[in-house]
Design a protein around this motif. Structure first.
Motif, PDB file in Angstrom:
ATOM      1  N   ILE A  34       0.914  -1.265   0.179  1.00 44.84           N
ATOM      2  CA  ILE A  34       0.131   0.032   0.001  1.00 44.84           C
ATOM      3  C   ILE A  34       1.031   1.198   0.686  1.00 44.84           C
ATOM      4  CG2 ILE A  34      -1.701   1.520   1.308  1.00 44.84           C
ATOM      5  CD1 ILE A  34      -3.017  -1.878   2.263  1.00 44.84           C
ATOM      6  N   ASP A  35       1.132   1.899  -0.865  1.00 44.87           N
ATOM      7  CA  ASP A  35       1.377   3.628  -0.788  1.00 44.87           C
ATOM      8  C   ASP A  35       0.703   4.576  -1.267  1.00 44.87           C
ATOM      9  OD1 ASP A  35       3.518   1.675  -1.027  1.00 44.87           O
ATOM     10  OD2 ASP A  35       4.293   3.015  -3.227  1.00 44.87           O
ATOM     11  N   TYR A  36       1.221   5.550  -0.838  1.00 41.25           N
ATOM     12  CA  TYR A  36      -0.056   6.991  -1.041  1.00 41.25           C
ATOM     13  C   TYR A  36       0.597   7.808  -1.342  1.00 41.25           C
ATOM     14  CZ  TYR A  36      -4.115   6.449   2.314  1.00 41.25           C
ATOM     15  OH  TYR A  36      -5.864   6.254   2.464  1.00 41.25           O
ATOM     16  N   LEU A  37      -0.302   8.782  -2.527  1.00 42.57           N
ATOM     17  CA  LEU A  37      -0.162   9.811  -3.244  1.00 42.57           C
ATOM     18  C   LEU A  37      -1.410  10.882  -2.255  1.00 42.57           C
ATOM     19  CD1 LEU A  37       0.923  11.479  -5.461  1.00 42.57           C
ATOM     20  CD2 LEU A  37      -1.359  10.608  -6.910  1.00 42.57           C
ATOM     21  N   VAL A  38      -0.082  12.109  -1.717  1.00 38.78           N
ATOM     22  CA  VAL A  38      -1.405  12.882  -1.282  1.00 38.78           C
ATOM     23  C   VAL A  38      -0.147  14.523  -1.061  1.00 38.78           C
ATOM     24  CG1 VAL A  38      -1.025  11.198   1.147  1.00 38.78           C
ATOM     25  CG2 VAL A  38       0.651  13.051   0.814  1.00 38.78           C
ATOM     26  N   SER A  39      -0.936  15.389  -0.971  1.00 42.76           N
ATOM     27  CA  SER A  39      -0.790  16.781  -0.968  1.00 42.76           C
ATOM     28  C   SER A  39       0.578  16.936   0.168  1.00 42.76           C
ATOM     29  CB  SER A  39      -1.766  17.928  -0.765  1.00 42.76           C
ATOM     30  OG  SER A  39      -2.702  17.471   0.595  1.00 42.76           O
ATOM     31  N   PRO A  40       0.814  17.778   0.212  1.00 42.78           N
ATOM     32  CA  PRO A  40       1.703  18.782   1.512  1.00 42.78           C
ATOM     33  C   PRO A  40       1.341  18.252   2.821  1.00 42.78           C
ATOM     34  CG  PRO A  40       2.599  19.723  -0.487  1.00 42.78           C
ATOM     35  CD  PRO A  40       1.181  19.046  -0.791  1.00 42.78           C
ATOM     36  N   ALA A  41      -0.189  19.470   3.051  1.00 38.82           N
ATOM     37  CA  ALA A  41      -1.230  19.022   4.411  1.00 38.82           C
ATOM     38  C   ALA A  41      -1.494  17.439   4.886  1.00 38.82           C
ATOM     39  CB  ALA A  41      -2.340  19.414   3.537  1.00 38.82           C
ATOM     40  N   GLY A  42      -0.913  16.188   4.106  1.00 42.48           N
ATOM     41  CA  GLY A  42      -1.524  14.494   4.378  1.00 42.48           C
ATOM     42  C   GLY A  42       0.328  14.221   4.633  1.00 42.48           C
ATOM     43  N   GLU A  43       1.395  15.215   3.291  1.00 44.34           N
ATOM     44  CA  GLU A  43       2.663  13.765   4.127  1.00 44.34           C
ATOM     45  C   GLU A  43       3.127  13.378   5.505  1.00 44.34           C
ATOM     46  OE1 GLU A  43       7.062  14.399   2.059  1.00 44.34           O
ATOM     47  OE2 GLU A  43       5.930  16.168   2.630  1.00 44.34           O
ATOM     48  N   ALA A  44       2.453  14.328   6.582  1.00 47.57           N
ATOM     49  CA  ALA A  44       3.218  13.886   8.011  1.00 47.57           C
ATOM     50  C   ALA A  44       2.378  12.688   8.202  1.00 47.57           C
ATOM     51  CB  ALA A  44       2.735  15.213   8.831  1.00 47.57           C
ATOM     52  N   LEU A  45       0.994  12.571   8.151  1.00 50.96           N
ATOM     53  CA  LEU A  45       0.669  11.480   8.415  1.00 50.96           C
ATOM     54  C   LEU A  45       0.168  10.237   7.922  1.00 50.96           C
ATOM     55  CD1 LEU A  45      -2.201  11.010   9.973  1.00 50.96           C
ATOM     56  CD2 LEU A  45      -4.130  11.452   8.099  1.00 50.96           C
ATOM     57  N   VAL A  46       0.766  10.339   6.655  1.00 53.19           N
ATOM     58  CA  VAL A  46       1.242   8.781   5.916  1.00 53.19           C
ATOM     59  C   VAL A  46       2.484   8.838   6.014  1.00 53.19           C
ATOM     60  CG1 VAL A  46      -0.929   9.024   4.749  1.00 53.19           C
ATOM     61  CG2 VAL A  46       1.550  10.002   3.727  1.00 53.19           C
ATOM     62  N   ALA A  47       3.791   9.332   6.369  1.00 52.69           N
ATOM     63  CA  ALA A  47       5.177   9.373   6.323  1.00 52.69           C
ATOM     64  C   ALA A  47       5.491   8.484   7.752  1.00 52.69           C
ATOM     65  CB  ALA A  47       5.416  10.323   6.452  1.00 52.69           C
ATOM     66  N   HIS A  48       4.733   8.101   8.538  1.00 58.37           N
ATOM     67  CA  HIS A  48       4.646   7.283   9.613  1.00 58.37           C
ATOM     68  C   HIS A  48       3.888   5.604  10.109  1.00 58.37           C
ATOM     69  CE1 HIS A  48       8.522   9.549  10.165  1.00 58.37           C
ATOM     70  NE2 HIS A  48       8.162  10.869  10.418  1.00 58.37           N
ATOM     71  N   HIS A  49       2.820   6.097   9.031  1.00 62.82           N
ATOM     72  CA  HIS A  49       1.921   4.579   8.862  1.00 62.82           C
ATOM     73  C   HIS A  49       2.339   3.245   9.575  1.00 62.82           C
ATOM     74  CE1 HIS A  49      -1.705   2.959   9.023  1.00 62.82           C
ATOM     75  NE2 HIS A  49      -2.353   4.033   9.117  1.00 62.82           N
ATOM     76  N   PRO A  50       2.512   2.801   9.850  1.00 63.64           N
ATOM     77  CA  PRO A  50       3.043   1.486  10.021  1.00 63.64           C
ATOM     78  C   PRO A  50       2.766   0.728   8.946  1.00 63.64           C
ATOM     79  CG  PRO A  50       1.682   1.652  11.611  1.00 63.64           C
ATOM     80  CD  PRO A  50       1.713   3.215  11.078  1.00 63.64           C
ATOM     81  N   ASP A  51       1.432   0.957   8.029  1.00 60.42           N
ATOM     82  CA  ASP A  51       1.283   0.058   7.099  1.00 60.42           C
ATOM     83  C   ASP A  51       1.470   0.673   5.575  1.00 60.42           C
ATOM     84  OD1 ASP A  51       0.409  -2.215   8.679  1.00 60.42           O
ATOM     85  OD2 ASP A  51      -1.369  -1.065   9.300  1.00 60.42           O
ATOM     86  N   ILE A  52       1.857   1.619   5.282  1.00 54.77           N
ATOM     87  CA  ILE A  52       2.442   2.393   4.467  1.00 54.77           C
ATOM     88  C   ILE A  52       3.218   2.424   3.844  1.00 54.77           C
ATOM     89  CG2 ILE A  52       1.687   4.577   2.908  1.00 54.77           C
ATOM     90  CD1 ILE A  52      -0.392   5.475   4.710  1.00 54.77           C
ATOM     91  N   HIS A  53       3.739   1.461   2.617  1.00 51.57           N
ATOM     92  CA  HIS A  53       5.529   1.564   2.575  1.00 51.57           C
ATOM     93  C   HIS A  53       5.961   2.254   2.262  1.00 51.57           C
ATOM     94  CE1 HIS A  53       8.103  -0.409  -0.798  1.00 51.57           C
ATOM     95  NE2 HIS A  53       8.546  -0.556  -0.205  1.00 51.57           N
TER      96      HIS A  53
END
Length: 431
Positions: A34-53
């Protein structure tokens, strides 16, 4: 290994509403990255999520290079949660073979998707989490309305206190924050009534009116938190108070008792509400003659929202028991739908069962100008009862075409004795 890219390159709250997809994907019978494409506003949230590669960040200036980067990753599935034209086209341009997104019944949108999923945006009590997880149907997974599982930060920033209250003072721009005078008066009430409580003021605004706010029970953390420390303040609080914005949905995922401020007529709790099992919703949207507000409207629209009002909401919250998920969704429905009732001969003129749960019902006026005013002033979403066919069509046309808002639905039978039946009928009609 299947490689899947989830796109929600928008505000923090929008990314939060996408995270339950991750928990659903774990039910697939095959391994998935699972990868994510976000805006700068969402980067910090997904950067350290344990299930996001890994994650990618979209900006309007990096579209070409980002498309090439994503093409090189060799993704198998593109889950497009936001149909921004650039982001909708990106999956096809990056040659991702399976592209899933919300269908809006136009050839232009659907030409970019291999699996367009019909979405009922006119159902005001379908939560955004349900809309998002509905996109998993092509993968064989059902839609759900469950909070995401978030990690709890290790460090607790709170000092010892009998009550720990986290108060978020702003919004990301799509909603209205509490008026500053309301927060100031609420703090004074807490100083007098709960002197051993601690209140942390949260927000990021260089021009915040609370930058200099101090007091023996105040922790002023405005402009002093990273996302991780913001999550810690919320995760370890006893009560959260905030408007409809990203950090409030963090509190929802941590199941914090919440005073949820949802003032705007066009942003209903049925779509954006907190999922906390203890919540008080502040929403008085049925007595103002405009649907879309400007800042000049706020003092009049919110004149009921005093510090005492907010303190009383906080006190009511402390006495509430936890409720089931279905009760939370019913509460959202009562705070979202508004009924204009056309009585049949002999119908009662009062709606006791509806009043008891805070479900507004208004008796239809007898002339055209008054009916049009009622639609807008009371934020009507259901025309119920003995609705004349021509009048019903014209009222729907007025809201949908003239006011450009979701048309009210029509039920031509007596008002049910049980308010839950109206919610069920509404859900069934707009399934």
């Amino acid at each position: 290994m299947i490689k899947l890219l989830i796109q929600r390159a928008d505000r923090l709250g929008d990314v939060l509403f996408s995270l339950p997809i991750i928990d659903q994907l774990k039910a697939l019978p095959y391994p998935i990255q699972i990868d994510y494409l976000v805006s700068p506003a969402g980067e910090a949230l997904v950067a350290h999520h344990p299930d996001i590669h890994t994650h990618h960040v979209y900006t309007p200036t990096n579209r070409a290079s980002l498309t090439q980067t994503i093409r090189n990753e060799g993704y198998d599935i593109y889950l497009c949660l936001w149909n921004h034209p650039h982001l909708l086209a990106l999956g096809k341009a990056a040659k991702i073979p399976m592209r899933i997104g919300h269908s809006n019944h136009t050839w232009w949108t659907n030409s970019y998707l291999t699996h367009p999923v019909p979405t009922r945006w006119d159902n005001l009590i379908t939560h955004m989490i349900e809309h998002n997880t509905k996109l998993l149907i092509p993968l064989g997974l059902p839609p759900v309305c469950k909070p995401a599982v978030l990690p709890i930060p290790k460090n607790n920033p709170w000092p010892t206190a009998t009550q720990k209250v986290a108060l978020f003072t702003q919004t990301g721009g799509s909603n209205i924050p509490f008026p500053p005078s309301t927060i100031e008066a609420f703090i004074h009430y807490m100083n007098r009534q709960a002197p051993n409580a601690k209140i942390v003021l949260l927000g990021h605004d260089p021009e915040s009116p609370f930058l200099a706010t101090k007091g023996p029970n105040i922790i002023n953390a405005i402009n002093q938190t990273s996302l991780e420390t913001l999550m810690a303040w919320i995760a370890y609080c006893d009560t959260y108070i905030g408007p409809d914005t990203g950090p409030t949905h963090l509190a929802s995922y941590y199941n914090k008792p919440t005073v949820f401020f949802s003032p705007l007529k066009i942003n209903p709790p049925g779509t954006f509400g907190s999922l906390s099992n203890r919540q008080v919703i502040i929403r008085q949207d049925t007595d103002y003659s405009k649907l879309r507000l400007t800042p000049s409207d706020y003092p009049h629209y919110l004149n009921y929202l005093t510090g005492e009002y907010l303190y009383n909401a906080y006190q009511r919250l402390q006495a509430l028991p936890g409720v089931a998920d279905t009760d939370i969704r019913d509460q959202h429905g009562y705070a979202t739908l508004r009924i204009l009732y056309f009585p049949f001969p002999g119908d009662p003129s009062h709606y006791t069962a509806y009043d008891a749960v805070g479900f507004p019902v208004f008796t239809a006026a007898s002339n055209w100008p008054a009916l049009f005013r009622q639609l807008v002033t009371h934020n009507i979403s259901i025309l119920h009862g003995n609705v004349p066919r021509v009048i019903g069509k014209l009222l729907q046309w007025y809201m949908g075409i003239v006011k450009k808002i979701v048309q009210p639905i029509i039920f031509r039978y007596p008002l049910p004795k049980t308010p839950q039946d109206v919610l069920k009928n509404y859900r069934d009609a707009r399934a």
